[in-house]
Design a protein around this motif. Structure first.
Motif, mmCIF file in Angstrom:
data_model
loop_
_atom_site.group_PDB
_atom_site.id
_atom_site.type_symbol
_atom_site.label_atom_id
_atom_site.label_comp_id
_atom_site.label_asym_id
_atom_site.label_seq_id
_atom_site.Cartn_x
_atom_site.Cartn_y
_atom_site.Cartn_z
ATOM 1 N N ILE B 272 0.820 -1.215 0.000
ATOM 2 C CA ILE B 272 0.000 0.000 0.000
ATOM 3 C C ILE B 272 0.852 1.262 0.000
ATOM 4 O O ILE B 272 0.710 2.154 -0.848
ATOM 5 C CB ILE B 272 -0.958 0.008 1.215
ATOM 6 N N SER B 273 1.805 1.304 0.925
ATOM 7 C CA SER B 273 2.625 2.500 1.054
ATOM 8 C C SER B 273 3.461 2.711 -0.202
ATOM 9 O O SER B 273 3.628 3.834 -0.690
ATOM 10 C CB SER B 273 3.504 2.329 2.295
ATOM 11 N N ARG B 274 3.989 1.617 -0.732
ATOM 12 C CA ARG B 274 4.818 1.693 -1.948
ATOM 13 C C ARG B 274 4.005 2.198 -3.145
ATOM 14 O O ARG B 274 4.473 3.028 -3.915
ATOM 15 C CB ARG B 274 5.371 0.306 -2.224
ATOM 16 N N TYR B 275 2.780 1.701 -3.292
ATOM 17 C CA TYR B 275 1.923 2.176 -4.378
ATOM 18 C C TYR B 275 1.606 3.661 -4.206
ATOM 19 O O TYR B 275 1.606 4.418 -5.178
ATOM 20 C CB TYR B 275 0.630 1.339 -4.446
ATOM 21 N N PHE B 276 1.345 4.075 -2.954
ATOM 22 C CA PHE B 276 1.125 5.502 -2.710
ATOM 23 C C PHE B 276 2.337 6.314 -3.146
ATOM 24 O O PHE B 276 2.230 7.333 -3.819
ATOM 25 C CB PHE B 276 0.854 5.762 -1.213
ATOM 26 N N MET B 277 3.527 5.829 -2.771
ATOM 27 C CA MET B 277 4.755 6.578 -3.043
ATOM 28 C C MET B 277 5.025 6.691 -4.538
ATOM 29 O O MET B 277 5.391 7.749 -5.042
ATOM 30 C CB MET B 277 5.942 5.907 -2.354
ATOM 31 N N LEU B 278 4.835 5.560 -5.253
ATOM 32 C CA LEU B 278 5.251 5.534 -6.659
ATOM 33 C C LEU B 278 4.143 5.921 -7.630
ATOM 34 O O LEU B 278 4.417 6.286 -8.765
ATOM 35 C CB LEU B 278 5.786 4.141 -7.021
ATOM 36 N N LEU B 279 2.866 5.847 -7.167
ATOM 37 C CA LEU B 279 1.774 6.029 -8.125
ATOM 38 C C LEU B 279 0.864 7.211 -7.835
ATOM 39 O O LEU B 279 -0.115 7.426 -8.546
ATOM 40 C CB LEU B 279 0.926 4.745 -8.197
ATOM 41 N N THR B 280 1.177 7.965 -6.764
ATOM 42 C CA THR B 280 0.368 9.157 -6.478
ATOM 43 C C THR B 280 1.276 10.349 -6.165
ATOM 44 O O THR B 280 2.469 10.182 -5.954
ATOM 45 C CB THR B 280 -0.577 8.949 -5.269
ATOM 46 N N ASP B 281 0.648 11.533 -6.105
ATOM 47 C CA ASP B 281 1.399 12.763 -5.822
ATOM 48 C C ASP B 281 1.450 13.080 -4.334
ATOM 49 O O ASP B 281 1.821 14.189 -3.942
ATOM 50 C CB ASP B 281 0.701 13.960 -6.513
ATOM 51 N N ILE B 282 1.048 12.158 -3.531
ATOM 52 C CA ILE B 282 0.962 12.380 -2.100
ATOM 53 C C ILE B 282 2.272 12.957 -1.557
ATOM 54 O O ILE B 282 3.350 12.563 -1.988
ATOM 55 C CB ILE B 282 0.600 11.018 -1.444
ATOM 56 N N SER B 283 2.165 13.902 -0.636
ATOM 57 C CA SER B 283 3.367 14.559 -0.113
ATOM 58 C C SER B 283 4.108 13.632 0.842
ATOM 59 O O SER B 283 3.580 12.625 1.295
ATOM 60 C CB SER B 283 2.979 15.835 0.630
ATOM 61 N N THR B 284 5.329 14.019 1.142
ATOM 62 C CA THR B 284 6.149 13.215 2.053
ATOM 63 C C THR B 284 5.465 13.103 3.418
ATOM 64 O O THR B 284 5.467 12.036 4.042
ATOM 65 C CB THR B 284 7.534 13.877 2.200
ATOM 66 N N GLU B 285 4.875 14.229 3.869
ATOM 67 C CA GLU B 285 4.207 14.221 5.179
ATOM 68 C C GLU B 285 3.014 13.258 5.171
ATOM 69 O O GLU B 285 2.834 12.458 6.092
ATOM 70 C CB GLU B 285 3.722 15.633 5.539
ATOM 71 N N GLU B 286 2.199 13.338 4.124
ATOM 72 C CA GLU B 286 1.047 12.439 4.033
ATOM 73 C C GLU B 286 1.485 10.985 3.995
ATOM 74 O O GLU B 286 0.849 10.108 4.581
ATOM 75 C CB GLU B 286 0.243 12.746 2.760
ATOM 76 N N LEU B 287 2.571 10.738 3.256
ATOM 77 C CA LEU B 287 3.071 9.377 3.137
ATOM 78 C C LEU B 287 3.484 8.844 4.509
ATOM 79 O O LEU B 287 3.144 7.712 4.888
ATOM 80 C CB LEU B 287 4.245 9.336 2.159
ATOM 81 N N MET B 304 -8.512 1.448 0.188
ATOM 82 C CA MET B 304 -9.636 2.030 -0.557
ATOM 83 C C MET B 304 -9.330 3.467 -0.960
ATOM 84 O O MET B 304 -9.696 3.904 -2.056
ATOM 85 C CB MET B 304 -10.930 1.942 0.260
ATOM 86 N N LYS B 305 -8.654 4.185 -0.090
ATOM 87 C CA LYS B 305 -8.241 5.554 -0.435
ATOM 88 C C LYS B 305 -7.285 5.524 -1.633
ATOM 89 O O LYS B 305 -7.391 6.322 -2.571
ATOM 90 C CB LYS B 305 -7.561 6.218 0.781
ATOM 91 N N LEU B 306 -6.331 4.576 -1.588
ATOM 92 C CA LEU B 306 -5.370 4.418 -2.698
ATOM 93 C C LEU B 306 -6.106 4.135 -4.010
ATOM 94 O O LEU B 306 -5.877 4.786 -5.030
ATOM 95 C CB LEU B 306 -4.400 3.274 -2.375
ATOM 96 N N ALA B 307 -6.991 3.118 -3.950
ATOM 97 C CA ALA B 307 -7.713 2.709 -5.165
ATOM 98 C C ALA B 307 -8.557 3.865 -5.690
ATOM 99 O O ALA B 307 -8.645 4.109 -6.894
ATOM 100 C CB ALA B 307 -8.584 1.488 -4.860
ATOM 101 N N PHE B 308 -9.154 4.607 -4.762
ATOM 102 C CA PHE B 308 -9.990 5.740 -5.150
ATOM 103 C C PHE B 308 -9.146 6.812 -5.853
ATOM 104 O O PHE B 308 -9.502 7.310 -6.922
ATOM 105 C CB PHE B 308 -10.683 6.333 -3.908
ATOM 106 N N GLU B 309 -8.021 7.171 -5.245
ATOM 107 C CA GLU B 309 -7.161 8.232 -5.787
ATOM 108 C C GLU B 309 -6.676 7.900 -7.191
ATOM 109 O O GLU B 309 -6.689 8.732 -8.085
ATOM 110 C CB GLU B 309 -5.945 8.470 -4.863
ATOM 111 N N ILE B 310 -6.225 6.646 -7.339
ATOM 112 C CA ILE B 310 -5.652 6.271 -8.645
ATOM 113 C C ILE B 310 -6.747 6.181 -9.710
ATOM 114 O O ILE B 310 -6.592 6.666 -10.828
ATOM 115 C CB ILE B 310 -4.851 4.961 -8.520
ATOM 116 N N THR B 311 -7.882 5.591 -9.326
ATOM 117 C CA THR B 311 -8.986 5.489 -10.296
ATOM 118 C C THR B 311 -9.458 6.888 -10.699
ATOM 119 O O THR B 311 -9.726 7.164 -11.871
ATOM 120 C CB THR B 311 -10.152 4.681 -9.688
ATOM 121 N N LYS B 312 -9.504 7.778 -9.715
ATOM 122 C CA LYS B 312 -9.909 9.156 -9.987
ATOM 123 C C LYS B 312 -8.934 9.814 -10.964
ATOM 124 O O LYS B 312 -9.335 10.506 -11.900
ATOM 125 C CB LYS B 312 -9.956 9.940 -8.659
#
Lengths: 407, 407
Positions: B272-287, B304-312
């Motif tokens: 989950i964390s890796r997908y957030f890091m590599l596939l979204t614009d999430i900031s370092t703090e959010e990560l 679900m947040k991850l899937a939502f963000e990427i699908t969006k």
């Protein structure tokens, strides 16, 4: 290959092959293979295409170069086609690594000029008019990236590393630049373009010429080229190969008759038979005869025949007779040559300085060595003291053949 | 380099470098080196030139490809210039050894078509309009023999042999064709032509990109390119890298919202964390925040947040909401999707054959395995016998997300 097809090779072609290959190594199938190629060519009325690549960077030919040219001439006599490839692409590239000063890049004009000088000199040995002369720049410079990569794809790194100099340098962790792989590849590709049946070269060309076979096969040729590897001719000292770098042991094909004859008379006796084999048209029977005579007769007489034959070939019979007379007079009868240059001595001079000035020695060190080796005579008396002052008229002699009349 | 020049790197550039380089390896000088380049660029008002080479042979992009595109987008946001190099020369050459069927030679038209498809898809992530798009065929195909030999002269065989795959094959006596050396050389030469400051690539590009540095230096560039090496994104199974070869674990960027969301929900929690890091614009703090929450909260909610963000991102918010609702209904509430295709069963049929016919399985073998793995349900009852005959109406389900209504 022929042997698997059970072709019966006729004795006349074996004989041809033996004569033409004497002193050389023929790969992969030796004399029988060569004889088969010669026979097939005759039976199919299809002359063999004999390739020689030339690096047009050294326009002064010596007897060492003529070894390969005589082979070409023999092929010509049998009706085969000589293909001379001027290495224009290679020469114009020079050494792209920029690490070596010894192989500067040549312009097209320089290449053309050198090549012409080369052919003029070669025409003393073979029929240059009927040879096919091509410049590999004409196809190599037209190759596109795809063509080059296709060529490069035909050979593996491991295969390249079987070349002795590459292997040695790799094992010793000395750098091999990637572009160096392209020299053998380009030479091999030349064989595809000119459709060579036999490629001639020195023993150091073993890898490159055999690579030519592989590359021809990769490009679809059925009966690929043979390698005929020629020995390096020893210089007149009988030790190192004949080379311009050792001018005193090197016989240029434009050498004047007296020097040519004299230098040939200076070779050690054990080279006589080899020089006959590699530098004259003498038949196999005659060669055997000479080898027998060398065991019982005075080798000097046989060497005189050698010197006479070679001098006659590169000049004419009269010049050879003149050179022989001169040799007999000067060396054998310890006489002074008929035509000795004069040198006007204005002031008394130390012998060492004088030898350098007369160019009998290239340095004071060499002049001193010549004196120590008893090679210097003045009026037929050996000079042994390096402090000798020459102040009178007389004949000064260095070695057997250098004379000057001090006046 | 900067460090030796004692440049003081400002914190803002360290922060930029840390964000942009997260998940990657920057060579040779890591974050500080990258921060220095970013700072110098800003101070000199000279945007960095960020190079990405693309092999235009696979026009379907998946999330794995977007990792590098997001990095490019970040560079764009900071005002730097993206250079996309279509590997036209390489692609048109194909694999000249003819040993592999996997990389056929492409025509210019195919390359252009593939490249266009590529760019259309890339424009979902980055600003393709402001990128500089070039085709290396434009310079590589114009290279002459001399140019290629010059290039090849800059690298030694020993240097090439430090590339792991070459070394391994050489040590194992597996063939390496000479032309293979030209792929890294050409890629490196591209860096000279486009004057790259940073080149992005997978970790398998380490050698090639660092070679680009050396070749730039050999051609006179002062401050040579950095390598930014990107990790391979794992597929949704969390084991092997995401690849079209494993379609069930691969998420295409054109995947429909329901499948995209559903596949993302199937990743293991440790990704989950890796997908957030590599596939979204999430900031370092959010990560950091997410990593903390993962230790205490139900990972499903964060996923679900991850899937939502990427699908969006690849569709839109409405589609993401719809996909999320569908997921909650079908998977979490074990319901049947709202929009199930119908299949008319004319005659009773064996379950294995039916699964193949419905393309729920690609072969009878796979169909049998699915049954053995309890992945097949009919009317919410698991089918465990491969000899089951389906003859009535009802909903047939394979895995979590494949449904068909038998009528």
């Amino acid at each position: 290959m022929s042997t698997s097809e059970k072709i019966v090779v006729k004795p006349e072609f074996i004989k041809q092959a033996e004569f033409i290959a004497r002193g050389t190594e023929v790969l992969p199938d030796g004399i029988i293979g060569l004889a088969t190629k010669l026979q097939e060519s005759k039976e199919n009325n299809k002359p063999l295409r004999i390739k020689l690549g030339m690096d047009p960077t050294r326009p002064d030919l010596h007897l060492g170069h003529t070894v390969v040219m005589r082979k070409l001439k023999e092929f010509q006599k049998l009706g085969h086609k000589i293909i001379l490839i001027v290495g224009g692409a290679t020469a114009m590239i020079g050494d792209p690594s920029g690490k070596s000063e010894t192989r500067p890049s040549l312009t097209k004009e320089q290449v053309d000029f050198n090549a012409k000088t080369y052919f003029d000199q070669m025409s003393k040995v073979l029929d240059i008019q009927s040879a096919e002369i091509v410049n590999n720049a004409d196809w190599l410079h037209k190759m596109q990236l795809n063509d080059l990569l296709k060529l490069a794809s035909k050979v593996t790194v491991a295969q390249m590393m079987t070349r002795e100099d590459f292997k040695k340098r790799y094992d010793e962790a000395k750098p091999i630049s990637i572009h160096e792989f392209f020299y053998p590849l380009m030479q091999a590709y030349d064989s595809v373009v000119v459709d060579a049946d036999i490629e001639l070269g020195g023993t150091d060309q073993r890898f490159n010429i055999l690579l030519g076979r592989d590359i021809q096969a990769a490009y679809g040729k059925e009966s690929c080229q043979f390698a005929m590897l020629l020995p390096l001719l020893e210089g007149t000292d009988g030790v190192v190969k004949m080379s311009k770098s050792y001018p005193e042991h090197c016989i240029s094909i434009t050498e004047d008759p007296i020097n040519m004859y004299g230098k040939l008379m200076s070779i050690p006796d054990n080279l006589i038979s080899r020089y006959f084999m590699l530098l004259t048209d003498i038949s196999t029977e005659e060669l055997n005869n000479i080898e027998a005579r060398l065991k019982t007769e005075n080798p000097r007489d046989i060497k005189m025949k050698l010197a006479f034959e070679i001098t006659k070939e590169y000049h004419n019979e009269q010049a050879a007779i003149m050179a022989q007379n001169e040799f007999v007079n000067v060396v054998q009868h310890k006489g002074v040559p008929s035509d000795v240059p004069e040198y006007k001595l204005d002031t008394p001079k130390n012998i060492v300085e004088l030898l350098v000035e007369l160019k009998f020695a290239t340095s004071k060190g060499e002049a001193k060595r010549l004196i120590q080796q008893s090679a210097i005579k003045f009026e037929n008396e050996k000079i042994t003291d390096i402090n000798t002052i020459i102040s009178t008229q007389g004949v000064l002699q260095a070695g057997k053949r250098k004379f000057v009349k001090i006046i």
